[in-house]
Design a protein around this motif. Structure first.
Motif, PDB file in Angstrom:
ATOM      1  N   GLY A  37      57.593 -43.102   8.088  1.00 56.86           N
ATOM      2  CA  GLY A  37      56.159 -43.344   8.227  1.00 56.86           C
ATOM      3  C   GLY A  37      55.696 -43.250   9.664  1.00 56.86           C
ATOM      4  O   GLY A  37      54.644 -42.674   9.962  1.00 56.86           O
ATOM      5  N   ASP A  38      56.499 -43.795  10.566  1.00 58.51           N
ATOM      6  CA  ASP A  38      56.165 -43.736  11.984  1.00 58.51           C
ATOM      7  C   ASP A  38      56.125 -42.287  12.469  1.00 58.51           C
ATOM      8  O   ASP A  38      55.234 -41.906  13.234  1.00 58.51           O
ATOM      9  N   GLU A  39      57.062 -41.481  12.024  1.00 52.44           N
ATOM     10  CA  GLU A  39      57.082 -40.067  12.422  1.00 52.44           C
ATOM     11  C   GLU A  39      55.877 -39.319  11.857  1.00 52.44           C
ATOM     12  O   GLU A  39      55.288 -38.477  12.537  1.00 52.44           O
ATOM     13  N   ILE A  40      55.490 -39.621  10.634  1.00 53.30           N
ATOM     14  CA  ILE A  40      54.296 -38.994  10.056  1.00 53.30           C
ATOM     15  C   ILE A  40      53.062 -39.383  10.871  1.00 53.30           C
ATOM     16  O   ILE A  40      52.241 -38.528  11.215  1.00 53.30           O
ATOM     17  N   ARG A  41      52.948 -40.659  11.194  1.00 51.34           N
ATOM     18  CA  ARG A  41      51.801 -41.146  11.974  1.00 51.34           C
ATOM     19  C   ARG A  41      51.777 -40.501  13.361  1.00 51.34           C
ATOM     20  O   ARG A  41      50.735 -40.041  13.835  1.00 51.34           O
ATOM     21  N   ARG A  42      52.925 -40.439  14.036  1.00 50.04           N
ATOM     22  CA  ARG A  42      53.003 -39.817  15.366  1.00 50.04           C
ATOM     23  C   ARG A  42      52.578 -38.357  15.309  1.00 50.04           C
ATOM     24  O   ARG A  42      51.850 -37.881  16.176  1.00 50.04           O
ATOM     25  N   LEU A  43      53.044 -37.661  14.291  1.00 50.80           N
ATOM     26  CA  LEU A  43      52.711 -36.247  14.151  1.00 50.80           C
ATOM     27  C   LEU A  43      51.222 -36.060  13.884  1.00 50.80           C
ATOM     28  O   LEU A  43      50.584 -35.181  14.460  1.00 50.80           O
ATOM     29  N   ARG A  44      50.663 -36.895  13.029  1.00 52.95           N
ATOM     30  CA  ARG A  44      49.227 -36.818  12.739  1.00 52.95           C
ATOM     31  C   ARG A  44      48.412 -37.022  14.011  1.00 52.95           C
ATOM     32  O   ARG A  44      47.491 -36.266  14.313  1.00 52.95           O
ATOM     33  N   LYS A  45      48.792 -38.033  14.776  1.00 49.87           N
ATOM     34  CA  LYS A  45      48.072 -38.313  16.022  1.00 49.87           C
ATOM     35  C   LYS A  45      48.273 -37.203  17.043  1.00 49.87           C
ATOM     36  O   LYS A  45      47.345 -36.846  17.776  1.00 49.87           O
ATOM     37  N   LYS A  46      49.471 -36.649  17.095  1.00 45.82           N
ATOM     38  CA  LYS A  46      49.756 -35.531  18.006  1.00 45.82           C
ATOM     39  C   LYS A  46      48.862 -34.338  17.681  1.00 45.82           C
ATOM     40  O   LYS A  46      48.437 -33.609  18.576  1.00 45.82           O
ATOM     41  N   ARG A  47      48.584 -34.159  16.388  1.00 41.84           N
ATOM     42  CA  ARG A  47      47.713 -33.053  15.966  1.00 41.84           C
ATOM     43  C   ARG A  47      46.227 -33.404  16.144  1.00 41.84           C
ATOM     44  O   ARG A  47      45.360 -32.593  15.872  1.00 41.84           O
ATOM     45  N   GLY A  48      45.945 -34.636  16.573  1.00 40.47           N
ATOM     46  CA  GLY A  48      44.573 -35.058  16.814  1.00 40.47           C
ATOM     47  C   GLY A  48      43.770 -35.297  15.549  1.00 40.47           C
ATOM     48  O   GLY A  48      42.551 -35.137  15.544  1.00 40.47           O
ATOM     49  N   LEU A  49      44.457 -35.715  14.489  1.00 43.75           N
ATOM     50  CA  LEU A  49      43.798 -35.922  13.200  1.00 43.75           C
ATOM     51  C   LEU A  49      43.684 -37.401  12.868  1.00 43.75           C
ATOM     52  O   LEU A  49      44.583 -38.188  13.169  1.00 43.75           O
ATOM     53  N   THR A  50      42.609 -37.759  12.216  1.00 40.66           N
ATOM     54  CA  THR A  50      42.484 -39.087  11.627  1.00 40.66           C
ATOM     55  C   THR A  50      43.142 -39.026  10.249  1.00 40.66           C
ATOM     56  O   THR A  50      43.417 -37.930   9.727  1.00 40.66           O
ATOM     57  N   ARG A  51      43.350 -40.174   9.654  1.00 44.49           N
ATOM     58  CA  ARG A  51      43.887 -40.176   8.280  1.00 44.49           C
ATOM     59  C   ARG A  51      42.934 -39.458   7.333  1.00 44.49           C
ATOM     60  O   ARG A  51      43.361 -38.741   6.441  1.00 44.49           O
ATOM     61  N   LYS A  52      41.654 -39.664   7.541  1.00 44.11           N
ATOM     62  CA  LYS A  52      40.651 -39.032   6.682  1.00 44.11           C
ATOM     63  C   LYS A  52      40.731 -37.504   6.795  1.00 44.11           C
ATOM     64  O   LYS A  52      40.681 -36.795   5.785  1.00 44.11           O
ATOM     65  N   GLN A  53      40.892 -36.994   8.009  1.00 46.39           N
ATOM     66  CA  GLN A  53      40.996 -35.543   8.213  1.00 46.39           C
ATOM     67  C   GLN A  53      42.278 -34.997   7.576  1.00 46.39           C
ATOM     68  O   GLN A  53      42.255 -33.940   6.948  1.00 46.39           O
ATOM     69  N   LEU A  54      43.378 -35.722   7.753  1.00 50.69           N
ATOM     70  CA  LEU A  54      44.632 -35.306   7.124  1.00 50.69           C
ATOM     71  C   LEU A  54      44.485 -35.310   5.611  1.00 50.69           C
ATOM     72  O   LEU A  54      44.909 -34.372   4.937  1.00 50.69           O
ATOM     73  N   ASN A  55      43.867 -36.339   5.091  1.00 52.14           N
ATOM     74  CA  ASN A  55      43.681 -36.457   3.647  1.00 52.14           C
ATOM     75  C   ASN A  55      42.930 -35.246   3.082  1.00 52.14           C
ATOM     76  O   ASN A  55      43.251 -34.754   2.006  1.00 52.14           O
ATOM     77  N   ARG A  56      41.943 -34.778   3.817  1.00 49.15           N
ATOM     78  CA  ARG A  56      41.166 -33.600   3.358  1.00 49.15           C
ATOM     79  C   ARG A  56      42.009 -32.336   3.315  1.00 49.15           C
ATOM     80  O   ARG A  56      41.697 -31.411   2.576  1.00 49.15           O
ATOM     81  N   ARG A  57      43.060 -32.288   4.126  1.00 49.96           N
ATOM     82  CA  ARG A  57      43.932 -31.108   4.174  1.00 49.96           C
ATOM     83  C   ARG A  57      44.967 -31.075   3.050  1.00 49.96           C
ATOM     84  O   ARG A  57      45.598 -30.058   2.821  1.00 49.96           O
TER      85      ARG A  57
END
Length: 88
Positions: A12-32
């Motif tokens: 989970g931590d790695e997923i969160r780090r990667l999402r933040k590295k890509r500059g995405l919010t959870r909402k933006q990731l969810n849309r993808r």
């Protein structure tokens, strides 16, 4: 043997780090994502409090433009070695 809870939290931590590295919010990731999941479900994956199926993990990796085996290799390194990044 290994601690499943630790593995789940590190994943989970790695997923969160990667999402933040890509500059995405959870909402933006969810849309993808191809399938619909709640923001709460996505949050619980990132917190490591909910198990993620292999198919869902691949879907998240595709949405983050990351190879699943590379993400899992980082998790494996953190869980099974004395990496400076260490365990959570």
């Amino acid at each position: 043997m290994f601690d499943v809870g630790v593995y789940q939290r590190v994943l989970g931590d790695e997923i969160r780090r990667l999402r933040k590295k890509r500059g995405l919010t959870r909402k933006q990731l969810n849309r993808r994502l191809q399938s619909e999941i709640s923001l709460q479900t996505l949050a619980t994956y990132e917190l490591g409090t909910r198990q993620c199926s292999v198919v869902r993990l691949v879907e998240i990796c595709v949405a983050l433009d990351e190879q699943p085996h590379e993400l899992l290799a980082r998790v494996h390194e953190r869980v099974f070695t004395d990496s400076p990044r260490g365990r959570i």
